[in-house]
Design an enzyme around this catalytic site. Structure first.
Site, PDB file in Angstrom:
ATOM      1  N   SER A  44      75.994  94.148  17.835  1.00  0.00           N
ATOM      2  CA  SER A  44      77.201  94.413  17.057  1.00  0.00           C
ATOM      3  C   SER A  44      78.134  93.207  17.056  1.00  0.00           C
ATOM      4  CB  SER A  44      77.925  95.623  17.652  1.00  0.00           C
ATOM      5  OG  SER A  44      79.116  95.887  16.952  1.00  0.00           O
ATOM      6  N   HIS A  46      64.950  96.649  16.202  1.00  0.00           N
ATOM      7  CA  HIS A  46      66.353  96.887  15.851  1.00  0.00           C
ATOM      8  C   HIS A  46      66.846  95.650  15.109  1.00  0.00           C
ATOM      9  CE1 HIS A  46      70.711  97.920  17.222  1.00  0.00           C
ATOM     10  NE2 HIS A  46      70.391  98.545  16.109  1.00  0.00           N
ATOM     11  N   ARG A  56      82.817 104.844  10.729  1.00  0.00           N
ATOM     12  CA  ARG A  56      81.490 104.660  10.146  1.00  0.00           C
ATOM     13  C   ARG A  56      81.391 105.287   8.761  1.00  0.00           C
ATOM     14  NH1 ARG A  56      77.229 101.710  12.836  1.00  0.00           N
ATOM     15  NH2 ARG A  56      77.842 101.537  15.017  1.00  0.00           N
ATOM     16  N   LYS A 101      69.799 107.620  16.186  1.00  0.00           N
ATOM     17  CA  LYS A 101      69.231 106.814  17.258  1.00  0.00           C
ATOM     18  C   LYS A 101      68.217 107.604  18.085  1.00  0.00           C
ATOM     19  CE  LYS A 101      71.218 102.942  16.340  1.00  0.00           C
ATOM     20  NZ  LYS A 101      70.413 101.893  15.656  1.00  0.00           N
ATOM     21  N   LYS A 130      74.758  90.702  11.606  1.00  0.00           N
ATOM     22  CA  LYS A 130      73.444  91.176  11.153  1.00  0.00           C
ATOM     23  C   LYS A 130      73.524  91.804   9.766  1.00  0.00           C
ATOM     24  CE  LYS A 130      71.806  94.576  13.612  1.00  0.00           C
ATOM     25  NZ  LYS A 130      71.649  95.883  12.932  1.00  0.00           N
ATOM     26  N   THR A 131      74.481  92.702   9.561  1.00  0.00           N
ATOM     27  CA  THR A 131      74.612  93.377   8.269  1.00  0.00           C
ATOM     28  C   THR A 131      75.135  92.421   7.207  1.00  0.00           C
ATOM     29  OG1 THR A 131      74.976  95.516   9.327  1.00  0.00           O
ATOM     30  CG2 THR A 131      75.706  95.290   7.058  1.00  0.00           C
ATOM     31  N   ASP A 175      68.980  98.075   9.581  1.00  0.00           N
ATOM     32  CA  ASP A 175      69.116  98.400  10.999  1.00  0.00           C
ATOM     33  C   ASP A 175      67.812  98.620  11.766  1.00  0.00           C
ATOM     34  OD1 ASP A 175      70.921  98.838  13.173  1.00  0.00           O
ATOM     35  OD2 ASP A 175      70.547 100.983  13.018  1.00  0.00           O
ATOM     36  N   ARG A 187      78.089 107.033  20.666  1.00  0.00           N
ATOM     37  CA  ARG A 187      76.994 107.616  21.435  1.00  0.00           C
ATOM     38  C   ARG A 187      77.396 107.799  22.909  1.00  0.00           C
ATOM     39  NH1 ARG A 187      73.481 104.600  22.578  1.00  0.00           N
ATOM     40  NH2 ARG A 187      74.351 102.615  21.858  1.00  0.00           N
TER      41      ARG A 187
END
Length: 524
Positions: free
Chosen positions: A233, A215, A317, A196, A237-238, A252, A54
């Site tokens: 990041s 988030h 990604r 996003k 989390k994932t 997410d 981004r």
């Protein structure tokens, strides 16, 4: 003449409009247009060009109407005039004139009561494939009655060459006109800007109406108990929300309404650098036909991907629809959560592996959004770098962080949710001296939290952060629960802890005028 589907009302006059093509057709167009190639495993592979992430410094919101009063203006949300927006919008319209366009009409939000009907217009087939993966795909009946409330028009191939005259930071622009319900993108092919972008819109609209946007990832246990996992990041989390014994609600973005938890998205957008079947089996097996890989390096002959190759970017990604995950929950909704987990990767090595948070501490750590990253080591630099991101998602918050924090606090109190801080970072010393807390220990901690066993453990107060730290947990070596016990150099531990306390306080000073009630719940 091609059906316009109302694009003419936006001033767009493409020659042909491909609306909500099936994935098979989108892949076919991507290959025929030369936008990507087919990988060995059936996934489509594309490159995003110059920008592989981004461009937060090129994101703007038009300063007009209610936005002028509501938006948290500053480095995250930069002002732009309506005149500049209109100038660039005219160029976007010209860019589409007489050309092919791909149109995705769908929804953001799995709870129909709070879903946002969205429209995304692109010139590239693979961008249409991306948003088809990421958002909720309507049935033919729903599509027939679709009326978009917000539209993103992606004109990635044009740039604002006169950006200095326009008062912008670069040739790239990601620009939102909130009252008109339109965003325009130019100068970057990175697909995550669209994902996003819609998230930012949800973060603006929902809290103003009493629904919390978050988030975070979310999953549900066999008894219907819902858990939320917040984290920046690299915190896990994932990984930690992907549990074979629990159903995945989403990885997410979520909302918390009076009905419960709901996923914003219809897919996942996972990092895949160093991906392996052993470490991340769910993501690994989700990479098949219908998945879309970005910026991955592959063998030109065999089309075999080398997930360890970072020569294009570390931010490789993959996007895929949520049904590529075996234990994904559809529709992606859950009840009111009883468990909220804030994940941090503390490279300073002074935060306990797990702490119980009071409601006030939960608000403080939510607003702080702390983790620490390891500095680059090419010149021998090993000092950790603290990162603070409000609500664990500061780049996507159009409103002041305290608005989200107050909503979280109200909902936690109303539904009896408990919060915990879990450190997945270092123990026995800071980065370069200590070592990373092993994944089995962290998983045992998460299990203890989710099954409620942590509430039966005796606790003591951490002297620096005032956190309640369990003295023993099943499946976890008690020696690591108190970080001071794991450092050989006790003086270095104390000095490092005091340094981190100072960093927390310095960061929180910027919220002092609006968050004074939470200051007392921070480190001592």
């Amino acid at each position: 003449m091609s059906e316009t589907y109302g694009l003419d009302q936006l001033g767009l006059k493409p020659a042909t409009v491909h609306r909500n093509l099936p994935v098979e057709k989108l892949v076919e167009h991507t290959l025929l247009n030369g936008e990507g190639v087919m990988g060995k495993n059936g996934a489509t592979m594309c490159k995003t060009g110059k920008f592989t992430g981004r461009s937060p410094k090129d994101k703007y919101i038009v300063d007009e109407g209610e936005a002028s009063e509501n938006v948290w203006w500053g480095p995250v949300n930069q002002k732009v005039s309506e005149a500049v927006f209109d100038k660039l919008y005219a160029r976007v319209q010209e860019h589409y004139a007489g050309q092919n366009a791909y149109l995705f009409d769908g929804h953001c939000g799995a709870d129909h009561d709070f879903a946002l009907p969205i429209r995304i217009v692109t010139r590239k087939a693979w961008h249409a494939h991306f948003v088809n993966n990421m958002f909720l795909r309507p049935s033919p009946e729903v599509l027939a009655a679709h009326k978009p409330a917000f539209t993103i028009i992606n004109a990635c191939d044009i740039t604002a060459e006169d950006y200095k005259e326009l008062g912008l930071n670069s040739e790239v622009f990601v620009m939102f006109h909130l009252s008109r319900g339109i965003a325009i993108i130019g100068g970057t092919m990175y697909a995550g800007e669209m994902k996003k972008g819609i998230f930012s819109v949800m973060n603006y609209r929902l809290p103003l109406n009493g629904t919390l946007s978050m988030h975070c990832s979310a999953n549900m246990g066999p008894d219907g108990d819902t858990a939320l996992f917040f984290g920046l990041s690299g915190t896990g989390k994932t990984t930690l929300s992907a549990d074979p014994h629990r159903e995945l609600i989403g990885d997410d973005e979520h909302g918390w309404s009076d009905n419960g938890i709901f996923n914003f998205e219809g897919g996942c957008y996972a990092k895949c650098i160093d991906l392996s079947e052993e470490k991340e089996p769910d993501i690994y097996h989700a990479i098949r036909f219908g998945a879309l890989l970005e910026n991955c390096v592959y063998d030109e002959e065999t089309r075999q991907v080398d997930f360890s190759d970072k020569s294009i970017t570390e931010n490789t990604r993959v996007s895929y629809p949520i049904y590529h995950i075996d234990n994904a929950l559809e529709p992606s909704v859950g009840g009111h959560p009883k468990t909220i987990i804030f994940l941090t990767c503390d490279a300073f090595g002074v935060l306990p592996p797990v702490s119980k948070l009071t409601p006030g501490q939960a608000m403080y750590h939510f607003i702080s959004g702390y983790t620490a990253k390891v500095a680059g080591t090419e010149r021998g630099v090993t000092e950790p770098q603290a990162t603070f991101s409000s609500c664990f998602g500061e780049p996507f918050l159009p409103l002041h962080p305290t608005q989200y924090a107050k909503l979280l606090g109200e909902k936690m109190e109303r539904h009896g949710a408990k919060a915990y801080l879990v450190n997945t970072g270092w123990t026995g010393g800071a980065y370069g001296v200590g070592h990373r807390i092993d994944l089995p220990s962290t998983r045992a901690i998460i299990t203890s939290i989710l099954e409620g066993h942590i509430e039966e453990s005796a606790c003591k107060e951490d002297p620096h952060f005032g956190l309640l730290v369990p003295t023993e947990l099943e499946g976890v070596d008690s020696a690591i629960l108190d970080p001071s016990n794991t450092w050989d150099d006790k003086a270095a531990y104390k000095a490092t802890a005091q340094k981190l306390v100072g960093l927390f306080k310095d960061n929180f000073n910027k919220y002092a005028d609006t968050s004074s009630a939470f200051v007392e719940h921070g480190p001592k």
